[in-house]
Structures are given as C-alpha cells and as structure tokens.
Write a protein that holds these residues in place. Structure first.
Motif, PDB file in Angstrom:
ATOM      1  N   GLN A  34      -0.807  13.772  13.746  1.00  0.00           N
ATOM      2  CA  GLN A  34      -1.062  13.142  12.476  1.00  0.00           C
ATOM      3  C   GLN A  34      -1.306  11.427  12.858  1.00  0.00           C
ATOM      4  O   GLN A  34      -2.268  11.121  12.063  1.00  0.00           O
ATOM      5  CB  GLN A  34      -0.032  13.210  11.520  1.00  0.00           C
ATOM      6  CG  GLN A  34       0.127  14.499  10.765  1.00  0.00           C
ATOM      7  CD  GLN A  34       1.263  14.494   9.768  1.00  0.00           C
ATOM      8  OE1 GLN A  34       2.440  14.342  10.190  1.00  0.00           O
ATOM      9  NE2 GLN A  34       0.982  14.974   8.553  1.00  0.00           N
ATOM     10  N   LEU A  35      -0.639  10.864  13.807  1.00  0.00           N
ATOM     11  CA  LEU A  35      -0.618   9.524  13.994  1.00  0.00           C
ATOM     12  C   LEU A  35      -2.038   9.441  14.667  1.00  0.00           C
ATOM     13  O   LEU A  35      -2.655   8.399  14.449  1.00  0.00           O
ATOM     14  CB  LEU A  35       0.294   9.252  15.103  1.00  0.00           C
ATOM     15  CG  LEU A  35       0.363   7.683  15.244  1.00  0.00           C
ATOM     16  CD1 LEU A  35       1.963   7.190  15.596  1.00  0.00           C
ATOM     17  CD2 LEU A  35      -0.537   7.260  16.525  1.00  0.00           C
ATOM     18  N   VAL A  49       0.869  -1.286  -0.039  1.00  0.00           N
ATOM     19  CA  VAL A  49       0.256  -0.120  -0.015  1.00  0.00           C
ATOM     20  C   VAL A  49       0.998   1.329  -0.138  1.00  0.00           C
ATOM     21  O   VAL A  49       2.078   1.217   0.254  1.00  0.00           O
ATOM     22  CB  VAL A  49      -1.176  -0.101   1.092  1.00  0.00           C
ATOM     23  CG1 VAL A  49      -1.901  -1.182   1.231  1.00  0.00           C
ATOM     24  CG2 VAL A  49      -0.304  -0.006   2.462  1.00  0.00           C
ATOM     25  N   PRO A  50       0.281   2.202  -0.299  1.00  0.00           N
ATOM     26  CA  PRO A  50       1.169   3.776  -0.380  1.00  0.00           C
ATOM     27  C   PRO A  50       1.840   3.958   0.750  1.00  0.00           C
ATOM     28  O   PRO A  50       1.085   3.770   1.949  1.00  0.00           O
ATOM     29  CB  PRO A  50       0.237   4.669  -1.000  1.00  0.00           C
ATOM     30  CG  PRO A  50      -0.916   4.033  -1.601  1.00  0.00           C
ATOM     31  CD  PRO A  50      -1.023   2.464  -0.869  1.00  0.00           C
ATOM     32  N   ALA A  51       2.812   4.813   0.881  1.00  0.00           N
ATOM     33  CA  ALA A  51       3.425   5.406   2.155  1.00  0.00           C
ATOM     34  C   ALA A  51       4.165   6.437   1.388  1.00  0.00           C
ATOM     35  O   ALA A  51       5.073   6.186   0.596  1.00  0.00           O
ATOM     36  CB  ALA A  51       4.568   4.433   2.569  1.00  0.00           C
ATOM     37  N   TYR A  52       4.089   7.585   1.978  1.00  0.00           N
ATOM     38  CA  TYR A  52       4.605   8.755   1.118  1.00  0.00           C
ATOM     39  C   TYR A  52       4.590   9.914   2.091  1.00  0.00           C
ATOM     40  O   TYR A  52       3.495   9.947   3.001  1.00  0.00           O
ATOM     41  CB  TYR A  52       4.099   9.009  -0.320  1.00  0.00           C
ATOM     42  CG  TYR A  52       2.719   9.278  -0.426  1.00  0.00           C
ATOM     43  CD1 TYR A  52       2.495  10.761  -0.436  1.00  0.00           C
ATOM     44  CD2 TYR A  52       1.709   8.428  -0.565  1.00  0.00           C
ATOM     45  CE1 TYR A  52       0.897  11.094  -0.483  1.00  0.00           C
ATOM     46  CE2 TYR A  52       0.493   8.683  -0.800  1.00  0.00           C
ATOM     47  CZ  TYR A  52      -0.088  10.053  -0.614  1.00  0.00           C
ATOM     48  OH  TYR A  52      -1.352  10.296  -1.020  1.00  0.00           O
ATOM     49  N   ASN A  53       4.957  11.225   1.876  1.00  0.00           N
ATOM     50  CA  ASN A  53       4.975  12.227   2.481  1.00  0.00           C
ATOM     51  C   ASN A  53       4.374  13.190   1.570  1.00  0.00           C
ATOM     52  O   ASN A  53       4.219  13.092   0.251  1.00  0.00           O
ATOM     53  CB  ASN A  53       6.434  12.939   2.786  1.00  0.00           C
ATOM     54  CG  ASN A  53       6.975  12.561   3.728  1.00  0.00           C
ATOM     55  OD1 ASN A  53       8.359  11.736   3.693  1.00  0.00           O
ATOM     56  ND2 ASN A  53       6.741  12.858   5.101  1.00  0.00           N
ATOM     57  N   TYR A  54       3.323  14.200   2.319  1.00  0.00           N
ATOM     58  CA  TYR A  54       2.688  15.130   1.446  1.00  0.00           C
ATOM     59  C   TYR A  54       2.793  16.515   1.990  1.00  0.00           C
ATOM     60  O   TYR A  54       2.536  17.449   1.264  1.00  0.00           O
ATOM     61  CB  TYR A  54       0.953  14.992   1.626  1.00  0.00           C
ATOM     62  CG  TYR A  54       0.466  14.872   2.735  1.00  0.00           C
ATOM     63  CD1 TYR A  54       0.203  16.371   3.211  1.00  0.00           C
ATOM     64  CD2 TYR A  54       0.100  13.960   3.533  1.00  0.00           C
ATOM     65  CE1 TYR A  54      -0.522  16.364   4.575  1.00  0.00           C
ATOM     66  CE2 TYR A  54      -0.397  13.855   4.739  1.00  0.00           C
ATOM     67  CZ  TYR A  54      -0.827  15.329   5.369  1.00  0.00           C
ATOM     68  OH  TYR A  54      -1.165  15.250   6.401  1.00  0.00           O
ATOM     69  N   GLU A  82       3.014   9.869   5.973  1.00  0.00           N
ATOM     70  CA  GLU A  82       2.147  10.537   6.850  1.00  0.00           C
ATOM     71  C   GLU A  82       0.683   9.949   6.792  1.00  0.00           C
ATOM     72  O   GLU A  82       0.448   8.991   6.333  1.00  0.00           O
ATOM     73  CB  GLU A  82       2.272  11.977   6.187  1.00  0.00           C
ATOM     74  CG  GLU A  82       3.620  12.663   6.426  1.00  0.00           C
ATOM     75  CD  GLU A  82       3.815  14.129   5.926  1.00  0.00           C
ATOM     76  OE1 GLU A  82       2.872  15.035   6.564  1.00  0.00           O
ATOM     77  OE2 GLU A  82       4.221  14.681   5.034  1.00  0.00           O
ATOM     78  N   ASP A  83      -0.300  10.940   7.252  1.00  0.00           N
ATOM     79  CA  ASP A  83      -1.517  10.449   7.326  1.00  0.00           C
ATOM     80  C   ASP A  83      -2.224  10.660   6.149  1.00  0.00           C
ATOM     81  O   ASP A  83      -3.032  11.343   5.757  1.00  0.00           O
ATOM     82  CB  ASP A  83      -2.221  11.034   8.397  1.00  0.00           C
ATOM     83  CG  ASP A  83      -2.258  12.520   8.498  1.00  0.00           C
ATOM     84  OD1 ASP A  83      -1.195  13.167   7.918  1.00  0.00           O
ATOM     85  OD2 ASP A  83      -3.406  13.098   8.778  1.00  0.00           O
ATOM     86  N   ILE A  84      -1.867   9.730   5.141  1.00  0.00           N
ATOM     87  CA  ILE A  84      -2.181   9.903   3.703  1.00  0.00           C
ATOM     88  C   ILE A  84      -3.806   9.628   3.392  1.00  0.00           C
ATOM     89  O   ILE A  84      -4.363   8.728   4.008  1.00  0.00           O
ATOM     90  CB  ILE A  84      -1.478   9.280   2.594  1.00  0.00           C
ATOM     91  CG1 ILE A  84      -1.350   7.873   3.244  1.00  0.00           C
ATOM     92  CG2 ILE A  84       0.183   9.706   2.806  1.00  0.00           C
ATOM     93  CD1 ILE A  84      -0.444   6.849   2.234  1.00  0.00           C
TER      94      ILE A  84
END
Length: 245
Positions: A202-203, A137-142, A174-176
């Motif tokens: 965010q968590l 699944v996606p994991a990234y910074n925004y 982050e909390d995408i």
C-alpha cells in the motif's frame, strides 16, 4: 566508516543522514536557499527546524525502550498533533515543549482532551507566515475490519509548505483515494504497519500516486520496510529508512 562518509557527503551539500546527538538528521534546501532539518526521533515523532523555528510533530516521550528527552530541546514554535492515540498524542511531551509563543495545532478531539489548541479539520488551510502554510488532509482506514482504528473525518494528515518546500506528513492512514489530489510533494512521511496503517504494498501504491521526491517510511514498528527502496527506485523516488520504528 559509513557514518564518516555520510557526514562528508552532507558537508559537501548532498542531502543524506548525519547523526546529531542520538537522532538521524536529513537536511533539505528551500527555494531561497534556507535549510529545513528533520530529526528522526521515534515512530511518528518528528522534529523540524527551519529559519530559527522549531516544529514538533506528534511528540511522544516514551515508546517501548526508547525515551525522547524533550526537556533538553527548545520550546516549540509550532506543535502539530494528528490524532489522539498514545503513540501520537502525549500530554507530558506537549507540556514540556509548550512555551509562551507555542501554537498547538491539532484536530478537535485532541484539543478537547488537552483543553486548548487551534483546531483544524480535513480541508482546512492555515496561513502561518508569508511562505509557510499548513493544510489538514484526510487520514483514515478503509480496509474492512480496520475502520475502527482511524475513522474517516476524525484525524488529520498535514501538508506543510515552507518557502516552497512541500512536506506531506500522512498521519495514520491507508492509501486512501484523497491522495490522488496531493500534488507537488518534495518530502513524504508515509506510515507502514498493518492493521493500523499501510502494508508495504500500500505504501508503494501511495508513493506512486503522490510522486514525492523523497519518502520516509515511518510508524513502521516491526514491519520490514527494507524492500521499499528497491520497489520505488524505478519511479525515481528516493526512499530513506530512518529510525521511525
């Protein structure tokens, strides 16, 4: 006394932390009554045992003043790496854990760097055995100014479904928005250290979106995560803080 009591609770069948070697452990039951044991090694490195199988996630031999003795552990049956950063992808640790039957599952960048591996990209699902699947699944910074750390589409988080027990290992993210599609999670490992992953707020937002039964804050470095159990208590989420600095 506290350690004696927590071990006693575990013996009575209640899920809690109880030391095994130098690492805290948590034990959960699957739908058919089998056990899944999590060992809190360091930072983002997780050892999972299930039905005689060894699953290693983001194994790293040394971070700060802590060294993990992978040479003393069994070879991995499944070895998952989320992305290429040094605190997740450590070739020396991988080589120590690699055996004749090891399946190394990772993203394209790490497979290229290591020279082999089963590549999963966001959205892929891998059927391991009956009752055991892995989803990438996606994991990234925004957040503006942070997107260079973990660009969208490059890295993986993983959802493991093991005999009905659903485990979300978020990776560096982050909390995408994509978290709203992650459902029916029993156990979630959520990272908490800006500028690279999430703030505590965010968590909390991510946990309320996913609604897991249990959350392990991990990858938290020097971030103060002590307030998280209180912040999520009213949502019925069991927050367990282990040594995942």
């Amino acid at each position: 006394m506290k350690k004696i009591l927590t071990c006693l609770f575990a013996a009575l069948g209640l899920t809690t932390a109880c030391g095994q070697g130098d690492y805290e452990t948590d034990v959960f039951k699957t739908k058919s009554g089998k056990t899944v044991t999590f060992h809190a090694l360091v930072h983002a490195s997780i050892r999972i045992q299930y039905d005689g199988k060894e699953i290693e996630v983001d194994p790293v031999m040394k971070l700060g003043n802590k060294t993990i003795d992978y040479a003393s552990m069994p070879k991995a049956d499944y070895l998952l790496v989320t992305h290429e950063h040094f605190d997740h992808f450590n070739q020396d640790a991988i080589k120590l854990l690699f055996g004749e039957k090891t399946r190394f599952i990772t993203n394209k960048r790490c497979a290229d760097m290591f020279g082999s591996g089963e590549v999963m990209k966001n959205g892929d699902k891998l059927h391991i055995t009956d009752g055991f699947t892995i989803e990438a699944v996606p994991a990234y910074n925004y957040t503006e100014g942070h997107t260079q750390f973990h660009p969208k589409g490059r890295d993986n988080g993983y959802i493991l479904t093991i005999d009905g027990l659903r485990i979300y290992i978020a990776g560096d993210t982050e909390d995408i928005p994509e978290m709203s599609a992650i459902k029916d999670i029993d156990i979630a490992f959520l990272p908490c250290n800006q500028p690279y992953t999430m703030t505590p707020d965010q968590l909390v937002k991510a946990a309320k979106t996913i609604k897991p039964k249990v959350v392990f804050p991990y990858h938290y470095g020097q971030t103060d995560v002590s307030g998280l159990p209180g912040q999520l208590k009213g949502d019925g989420i069991d927050v367990r803080i282990r040594h995942y600095e």
